[in-house]
Write a protein that holds these residues in place. Structure first.
Motif, mmCIF file in Angstrom:
data_model
loop_
_atom_site.group_PDB
_atom_site.id
_atom_site.type_symbol
_atom_site.label_atom_id
_atom_site.label_comp_id
_atom_site.label_asym_id
_atom_site.label_seq_id
_atom_site.Cartn_x
_atom_site.Cartn_y
_atom_site.Cartn_z
ATOM 1 N N THR A 9 0.376 -0.837 -0.014
ATOM 2 C CA THR A 9 0.156 0.490 -0.179
ATOM 3 C C THR A 9 1.540 1.393 -0.186
ATOM 4 N N SER A 10 2.068 1.104 0.260
ATOM 5 C CA SER A 10 2.950 2.007 1.128
ATOM 6 C C SER A 10 3.334 2.832 -0.720
ATOM 7 N N ALA A 11 3.999 1.880 -0.912
ATOM 8 C CA ALA A 11 4.608 1.877 -2.596
ATOM 9 C C ALA A 11 3.527 2.179 -3.214
ATOM 10 N N ILE A 12 2.310 1.813 -3.559
ATOM 11 C CA ILE A 12 1.665 2.518 -4.450
ATOM 12 C C ILE A 12 0.630 4.048 -4.056
ATOM 13 N N ILE A 13 0.826 4.581 -3.457
ATOM 14 C CA ILE A 13 1.151 5.911 -2.327
ATOM 15 C C ILE A 13 2.027 6.699 -2.838
ATOM 16 N N LYS A 14 3.328 6.152 -2.108
ATOM 17 C CA LYS A 14 4.664 7.351 -2.867
ATOM 18 C C LYS A 14 4.711 6.874 -4.335
ATOM 19 N N ARG A 15 4.738 5.982 -4.955
ATOM 20 C CA ARG A 15 4.720 6.176 -6.447
ATOM 21 C C ARG A 15 4.161 7.473 -6.689
ATOM 22 N N ASN A 16 2.461 7.176 -6.125
ATOM 23 C CA ASN A 16 1.113 8.194 -7.079
ATOM 24 C C ASN A 16 1.444 9.945 -6.848
ATOM 25 N N LEU A 17 2.110 9.361 -5.673
ATOM 26 C CA LEU A 17 2.575 10.901 -5.430
ATOM 27 C C LEU A 17 3.507 11.379 -5.802
ATOM 28 N N SER B 206 7.097 9.684 -7.091
ATOM 29 C CA SER B 206 8.086 8.760 -8.326
ATOM 30 C C SER B 206 7.701 8.999 -9.484
ATOM 31 N N GLU B 207 5.982 9.206 -9.887
ATOM 32 C CA GLU B 207 5.434 9.039 -10.664
ATOM 33 C C GLU B 207 4.639 9.654 -10.685
ATOM 34 N N ASN B 208 4.372 10.447 -10.114
ATOM 35 C CA ASN B 208 3.510 11.642 -10.734
ATOM 36 C C ASN B 208 2.705 11.827 -11.719
ATOM 37 N N ASP C 194 -4.594 3.097 -5.957
ATOM 38 C CA ASP C 194 -3.795 3.053 -7.135
ATOM 39 C C ASP C 194 -4.449 4.876 -7.851
ATOM 40 N N GLY C 195 -5.716 4.127 -8.217
ATOM 41 C CA GLY C 195 -6.534 5.391 -8.935
ATOM 42 C C GLY C 195 -6.868 6.823 -8.034
ATOM 43 N N LEU C 196 -6.931 6.497 -6.666
ATOM 44 C CA LEU C 196 -7.398 7.401 -5.816
ATOM 45 C C LEU C 196 -6.463 8.316 -5.718
ATOM 46 N N PHE C 197 -4.918 7.704 -5.148
ATOM 47 C CA PHE C 197 -4.169 8.508 -5.293
ATOM 48 C C PHE C 197 -2.891 8.882 -6.571
ATOM 49 N N ALA C 198 -3.547 8.533 -7.780
ATOM 50 C CA ALA C 198 -2.941 9.229 -8.732
ATOM 51 C C ALA C 198 -3.651 10.744 -9.109
ATOM 52 N N GLY C 199 -4.843 10.297 -8.545
ATOM 53 C CA GLY C 199 -5.395 11.501 -8.385
ATOM 54 C C GLY C 199 -5.592 13.202 -7.730
ATOM 55 N N LEU C 200 -5.152 11.941 -6.236
ATOM 56 C CA LEU C 200 -4.430 12.961 -5.175
ATOM 57 C C LEU C 200 -3.324 13.410 -5.662
ATOM 58 N N GLY C 201 -2.305 12.383 -6.210
ATOM 59 C CA GLY C 201 -1.299 13.651 -6.709
ATOM 60 C C GLY C 201 -1.804 14.711 -7.448
ATOM 61 N N MET D 276 7.721 23.625 -12.789
ATOM 62 C CA MET D 276 8.275 22.319 -12.170
ATOM 63 C C MET D 276 8.086 20.833 -12.020
ATOM 64 N N ILE D 277 7.926 21.193 -13.692
ATOM 65 C CA ILE D 277 8.306 20.117 -14.530
ATOM 66 C C ILE D 277 9.770 19.587 -14.540
ATOM 67 N N TRP D 278 10.433 20.468 -15.041
ATOM 68 C CA TRP D 278 11.411 20.884 -15.434
ATOM 69 C C TRP D 278 12.459 20.832 -13.713
ATOM 70 N N PHE D 279 11.692 21.038 -12.371
ATOM 71 C CA PHE D 279 12.891 20.724 -11.130
ATOM 72 C C PHE D 279 12.467 19.356 -10.756
ATOM 73 N N MET D 280 10.955 18.536 -11.579
ATOM 74 C CA MET D 280 11.556 17.020 -11.405
ATOM 75 C C MET D 280 11.940 16.304 -12.036
ATOM 76 N N SER D 281 12.540 16.542 -13.256
ATOM 77 C CA SER D 281 12.504 15.932 -14.561
ATOM 78 C C SER D 281 14.435 15.906 -14.410
ATOM 79 N N ALA D 282 14.320 17.228 -13.293
ATOM 80 C CA ALA D 282 16.661 17.181 -13.428
ATOM 81 C C ALA D 282 16.566 16.564 -11.703
ATOM 82 N N ARG D 283 15.553 16.411 -11.257
ATOM 83 C CA ARG D 283 15.467 15.693 -9.459
ATOM 84 C C ARG D 283 16.609 14.598 -10.186
ATOM 85 N N ALA D 284 15.631 13.847 -10.215
ATOM 86 C CA ALA D 284 14.796 12.773 -11.522
ATOM 87 C C ALA D 284 16.817 12.317 -11.733
ATOM 88 N N ALA D 285 17.235 13.366 -12.781
ATOM 89 C CA ALA D 285 17.898 12.933 -13.804
ATOM 90 C C ALA D 285 19.601 13.076 -12.419
#
Lengths: 204, 197, 202
Positions: free
Chosen positions: A6-14, A16-18, A132-139, A188-197
């Protein structure tokens, strides 16, 4: 993916895979309503509600849906939940309903919802799918609130309609207008992809 | 009771002053993902324009003759999206059968179009603004052309920037958004382009 | 699992029937409050145009409206654009009127009320009951900073309201929404010249 925690689903959706910032989905309806936080919150919760319940429903039916009309079934179920949200807003939050106008109906074409239905709800049991759906929506809600925070404070000098303009600066009209939304989400996307890179570089 | 607005004005305004993407944020998903190459972007733009004109016309008829008489307004979203999905499907099959050349060019984009917010968006705006048939048709055509124009411009700029040296992380969607923001600002300049009378 | 056309058809029919039935039930359940809300929004709008809105609760709006608003007439005109002219009553006398207006914006109709004092010398306020301009651009005419500019402006026969710095007042248009802004002004002036000062019509 089947036994994901469950925690992985939440974290992923909010994070790393927002869906908005990493998968670049659901942008359509997200930007137009982000000039005030109140509208963003309601819109975001509406989307979370629809994504959660449609994932639940579609996952519960996943073994009886005829494969070739899968998309049609998904659209039907999503549209039904969206109509419900629309009626609910008209009945209990009429002011917001008036301001969001046709953008509520456009939740139907929000790619996040169908994306989650295709990518997750199809192979997974109902409860994880709903989560998964709920947290994708919350992300998604989180991103909307982030954008509208910047736009509302700088554009109107208010937060949720309350005045926070203590130093009485001249508000920036551009923030309320469409271009600002593009710039903020781009940043915001710039920031997130720089962080992922950066993370990927470290992992090496 | 349709508003008393010249359809030509709706047509011009929907291309320039209130562009589907640049002011209404509609149809962003495919706009971002299919704009790295000018040629494909052009094909998608053409397909969107075609589908927009057809769906607007059909949805107008459906709304006026099927939804309004029994006052089933609350079912309108479901009916509109079904009409769009069905039309796109029929169009794809028809193209495949009768115009294989066109199908080879536009066919791959058609499934993307069902979930393009601009299509449903134009229908919903048309309904909420009570346009008559001609107004709706020109609104659909103008919105399609405006969308086409925007995606072509973005694709052209992205092709130019493909080899530019840029800070890490900005390449890809972030850059597209920033370009779009600048285009949106430029398009605000069109707001006084003509006068309604 | 392979299934035939019959199954597909059967499945879709059942699904559609269930969804439509569920939505019809939801609609019937929500209908009363949707209707009440529409009425309430209209009443709140009229009170705002007359300048008697102070963040009233729903209940207060109902009582205030029932107490002080009645159908009225300006120069014998009781109705315009399908909406009644309304009067703000105090001690048996009308002290202000809410005059309906209707016109075309950039995208669709504009409808609402312009509040004016009973001696026809000043505006009380402006409110929109229907507008569908672009959100973030023309749609900003519905923001309070724009509407509040239309309080207590001088009006007179044959004089039109205008944007910019005027001798006695100043009104700003909406940035990036030239067409919508001028449509609002044109609509209000039309309502003033046709209903409030009808003799001035050429």
């Amino acid at each position: 993916m089947v036994n994901e925690k469950t925690s992985a689903i939440i974290k992923r959706n909010l994070l790393s895979e927002n869906q908005v910032l990493r998968a670049i989905l659901g942008i359509c309806s997200s930007l137009a309503v982000t000039n005030t936080m109140r509208n963003s919150l309601v819109m975001g919760l509406g989307v979370a509600f629809v994504t959660g319940l449609s994932s639940l429903t579609l996952s519960a039916m996943r073994n009886i849906i005829p494969h070739r009309v899968r998309m049609l079934v998904q659209t039907l179920v999503i549209a039904a939940y969206v109509i419900f949200v629309d009626l609910f807003l008209q009945a209990f939050l009429p002011d917001i309903s008036k301001q969001l106008g046709p953008y509520v109906g456009l939740i139907i074409t929000n790619c996040i919802i169908m994306g989650r239905a295709e990518a997750y709800a199809q192979q997974n049991p109902p409860l994880p799918a709903a989560l998964d759906g709920l947290f994708a929506g919350l992300g998604y809600t989180m991103v909307l609130l982030g954008i509208s925070f910047i736009r509302e404070v700088l554009g109107f000098g208010t937060l949720f309609g309350m005045n926070v303009n203590f130093i009485r600066f001249e508000t920036w009209t551009i923030m309320i207008m469409p271009p600002a939304a593009f710039f903020i989400i781009g940043g915001m996307i710039w920031f997130m992809s720089a962080r992922a890179a950066g993370k990927a570089a470290k992992a090496k | 009771m349709a508003p008393n607005i010249n359809p030509i004005i709706i047509f011009i305004a929907s291309i320039f002053t209130s562009n589907m993407i640049l002011s209404n944020f509609l149809g962003m998903c495919s706009y971002l993902s299919v704009s790295s190459e000018y040629k494909t972007a052009n094909g998608l733009g053409m397909a969107v324009t075609l589908v927009l004109v057809l769906t607007t016309a059909i949805n107008w008829l459906v709304y006026t003759y099927i939804i309004v008489p029994p006052e089933r307004y609350y079912l309108q979203y479901i009916i509109f999206i079904m009409v769009i999905a069905a039309l796109v499907q029929i169009l794809e099959m028809g193209m495949d059968r009768y115009t294989p050349d066109l199908h080879a060019k536009l066919g791959i984009f058609l499934p993307l179009i069902t979930v393009n917010c601009a299509i449903l968006g134009v229908t919903l705006f048309m309904v909420i603004r009570h346009y008559n048939f001609i107004q709706s048709l020109l609104f659909g055509l103008g919105s399609g052309l405006g969308w086409w124009l925007a995606i072509n411009m973005l694709a052209a700029i992205r092709e130019k920037l493909a080899n530019a040296k840029l800070p890490p992380g900005v390449k890809g969607p972030a850059l597209s958004f920033i370009i779009t923001g600048i285009m949106a600002m430029a398009f605000i300049g069109f707001s006084g382009i003509f006068t309604i009378q | 699992m392979k299934r035939g056309h019959v199954y597909t058809l059967f499945f879709m029919t059942i699904l559609t029937a269930v969804l439509v039935f569920a939505l019809a039930a939801a609609y019937e359940a929500f209908k009363p409050s949707i209707t009440t809300n529409k009425l309430l929004q209209e009443q709140r709008a009229v009170l705002y145009a007359l300048g008697i809105d102070d963040d009233l609760s729903d209940e207060e709006v109902r009582t205030r409206y029932a107490e002080s608003v009645q159908p009225g007439a300006v120069g014998g005109i009781t109705e315009a654009y399908g909406q009644p002219v309304l009067a703000h009553m105090e001690g048996g006398n009308a002290i202000a009127y809410a005059v309906p207006f209707e016109g075309s914006g950039l995208w669709g109709s504009l409808r609402g009320y312009l509040g004016i004092t009973a001696d026809l010398t000043e505006t009380r306020g402006l409110v929109f009951t229907y507008q569908n301009e672009t959100p973030g651009l023309g749609g900003r005419i519905d923001e309070s900073w724009f509407k509040e500019q239309f309080r207590n402006l001088p009006i007179a026969a044959g004089v039109e309201l205008a944007y910019g710095a005027n001798p006695e007042y100043k009104i700003d248009a909406v940035t990036g929404a030239t067409q919508t802004s001028s449509a609002v002004m044109r609509t209000i002036n039309k309502s003033l010249s046709e209903i409030v000062f009808p003799k001035e019509v050429k």
